[in-house]
Design a protein around this motif. Structure first.
Motif, PDB file in Angstrom:
ATOM      1  N   ASN A  83      75.769  72.730  51.496  1.00  0.00           N
ATOM      2  CA  ASN A  83      76.542  71.738  50.756  1.00  0.00           C
ATOM      3  C   ASN A  83      77.359  72.387  49.640  1.00  0.00           C
ATOM      4  O   ASN A  83      78.486  71.966  49.370  1.00  0.00           O
ATOM      5  N   ALA A  84      76.812  73.398  48.994  1.00  0.00           N
ATOM      6  CA  ALA A  84      77.538  74.086  47.922  1.00  0.00           C
ATOM      7  C   ALA A  84      78.796  74.763  48.460  1.00  0.00           C
ATOM      8  O   ALA A  84      79.876  74.668  47.854  1.00  0.00           O
ATOM      9  N   SER A  85      78.685  75.433  49.607  1.00  0.00           N
ATOM     10  CA  SER A  85      79.860  76.106  50.170  1.00  0.00           C
ATOM     11  C   SER A  85      80.907  75.083  50.608  1.00  0.00           C
ATOM     12  O   SER A  85      82.107  75.284  50.393  1.00  0.00           O
ATOM     13  N   ALA A  86      80.477  73.969  51.183  1.00  0.00           N
ATOM     14  CA  ALA A  86      81.423  72.919  51.584  1.00  0.00           C
ATOM     15  C   ALA A  86      82.088  72.287  50.368  1.00  0.00           C
ATOM     16  O   ALA A  86      83.304  72.032  50.371  1.00  0.00           O
ATOM     17  N   LEU A  87      81.320  72.046  49.319  1.00  0.00           N
ATOM     18  CA  LEU A  87      81.870  71.462  48.096  1.00  0.00           C
ATOM     19  C   LEU A  87      82.970  72.348  47.526  1.00  0.00           C
ATOM     20  O   LEU A  87      84.063  71.873  47.199  1.00  0.00           O
ATOM     21  N   LEU A  88      82.724  73.639  47.423  1.00  0.00           N
ATOM     22  CA  LEU A  88      83.730  74.558  46.882  1.00  0.00           C
ATOM     23  C   LEU A  88      84.946  74.655  47.797  1.00  0.00           C
ATOM     24  O   LEU A  88      86.084  74.582  47.339  1.00  0.00           O
ATOM     25  N   TYR A  89      84.708  74.812  49.078  1.00  0.00           N
ATOM     26  CA  TYR A  89      85.793  75.004  50.039  1.00  0.00           C
ATOM     27  C   TYR A  89      86.754  73.806  50.050  1.00  0.00           C
ATOM     28  O   TYR A  89      87.967  73.981  50.145  1.00  0.00           O
ATOM     29  N   HIS A  90      86.207  72.624  49.939  1.00  0.00           N
ATOM     30  CA  HIS A  90      87.035  71.424  50.026  1.00  0.00           C
ATOM     31  C   HIS A  90      87.521  70.917  48.675  1.00  0.00           C
ATOM     32  O   HIS A  90      88.358  70.026  48.622  1.00  0.00           O
ATOM     33  N   GLY A 105      81.461  80.959  50.707  1.00  0.00           N
ATOM     34  CA  GLY A 105      80.103  80.945  51.217  1.00  0.00           C
ATOM     35  C   GLY A 105      79.196  81.942  50.541  1.00  0.00           C
ATOM     36  O   GLY A 105      79.535  82.525  49.511  1.00  0.00           O
ATOM     37  N   PHE A 106      78.058  82.123  51.157  1.00  0.00           N
ATOM     38  CA  PHE A 106      76.998  82.928  50.569  1.00  0.00           C
ATOM     39  C   PHE A 106      76.562  84.045  51.505  1.00  0.00           C
ATOM     40  O   PHE A 106      76.520  83.876  52.728  1.00  0.00           O
ATOM     41  N   TYR A 107      76.266  85.171  50.900  1.00  0.00           N
ATOM     42  CA  TYR A 107      75.538  86.247  51.565  1.00  0.00           C
ATOM     43  C   TYR A 107      74.194  86.346  50.854  1.00  0.00           C
ATOM     44  O   TYR A 107      74.132  86.314  49.622  1.00  0.00           O
ATOM     45  N   LEU A 108      73.126  86.459  51.614  1.00  0.00           N
ATOM     46  CA  LEU A 108      71.773  86.457  51.072  1.00  0.00           C
ATOM     47  C   LEU A 108      71.166  87.853  51.139  1.00  0.00           C
ATOM     48  O   LEU A 108      71.276  88.535  52.156  1.00  0.00           O
ATOM     49  N   TRP A 109      70.538  88.269  50.052  1.00  0.00           N
ATOM     50  CA  TRP A 109      69.941  89.596  49.954  1.00  0.00           C
ATOM     51  C   TRP A 109      68.623  89.598  50.722  1.00  0.00           C
ATOM     52  O   TRP A 109      67.670  88.913  50.360  1.00  0.00           O
ATOM     53  N   PRO A 119      75.097  80.425  54.671  1.00  0.00           N
ATOM     54  CA  PRO A 119      75.972  79.271  54.863  1.00  0.00           C
ATOM     55  C   PRO A 119      77.374  79.511  54.287  1.00  0.00           C
ATOM     56  O   PRO A 119      77.508  80.090  53.206  1.00  0.00           O
ATOM     57  N   PHE A 120      78.397  79.056  55.021  1.00  0.00           N
ATOM     58  CA  PHE A 120      79.775  79.268  54.580  1.00  0.00           C
ATOM     59  C   PHE A 120      80.702  78.250  55.223  1.00  0.00           C
ATOM     60  O   PHE A 120      80.331  77.552  56.158  1.00  0.00           O
ATOM     61  N   GLN A 121      81.933  78.240  54.723  1.00  0.00           N
ATOM     62  CA  GLN A 121      83.033  77.470  55.282  1.00  0.00           C
ATOM     63  C   GLN A 121      84.181  78.451  55.497  1.00  0.00           C
ATOM     64  O   GLN A 121      84.488  79.237  54.600  1.00  0.00           O
ATOM     65  N   GLY A 122      84.815  78.406  56.642  1.00  0.00           N
ATOM     66  CA  GLY A 122      85.924  79.297  56.943  1.00  0.00           C
ATOM     67  C   GLY A 122      85.724  79.950  58.293  1.00  0.00           C
ATOM     68  O   GLY A 122      84.867  79.546  59.079  1.00  0.00           O
ATOM     69  N   LYS A 123      86.536  80.973  58.548  1.00  0.00           N
ATOM     70  CA  LYS A 123      86.451  81.693  59.824  1.00  0.00           C
ATOM     71  C   LYS A 123      85.159  82.502  59.910  1.00  0.00           C
ATOM     72  O   LYS A 123      84.560  82.824  58.890  1.00  0.00           O
TER      73      LYS A 123
END
Length: 153
Positions: A27-34, A43-47, A56-60
């Protein structure tokens, strides 16, 4: 001008009573993207196990694993600080997951004092991310960290 306080409040509302981290990161990535103009990826990269793994991400579609010190994400993770790049083509070792990207900002996320991952945002516009964006996105990430403290996998 983006109201980052409103974005933070929207994130907190979306995450209220939601206990799963992947749901909240999605939801955070969608909120920012839109909500933000001029993005082609958010989106996010996790360690995990000594490297950054695509979350999770939005985009290609994106790179699935990034080593510490590699590209903007790996550099932000290794230095444990925000990296804002006006022109990614001038950044040594930039990883081009999407050749349309021209600027990028990456902000580390922590859980319980340890590196959890990074928020990565790309734009096709040169110089898309300002100091004001950086401050606002860091505010957003601090809220995300508070949410992660109470989440489970």
């Amino acid at each position: 001008m983006t109201d980052y306080t409103l974005l933070r409040d929207q994130l907190l509302a979306l995450a209220e009573d939601v206990e799963y981290e992947i749901t909240n990161l999605s939801n955070a990535s969608a909120l920012l993207y839109h909500s933000l103009e001029g993005l082609n990826w958010a989106g996010f990269y996790l360690w995990r196990d000594g490297s950054l793994i695509l979350g999770p991400f939005q985009g290609k579609p994106a790179c699935t694993r990034i080593l510490p010190g590699r590209g903007v994400c790996g550099t932000a993770a290794e230095k444990d600080q925000t990296v804002r790049v006006e022109d990614v083509h001038q950044f040594p070792g930039h990883i081009a997951c999407d050749c349309a990207s021209n600027s990028e900002i990456v902000i580390p996320l922590h859980r319980n004092g340890e590196l959890y991952g990074v928020l990565d945002m790309d734009s096709p516009r040169l110089g898309r991310f300002t100091k004001e964006d950086q401050r606002g996105l860091e505010l957003f990430c601090r809220a995300m960290e508070e949410i992660l403290k109470r989440n489970r996998a």
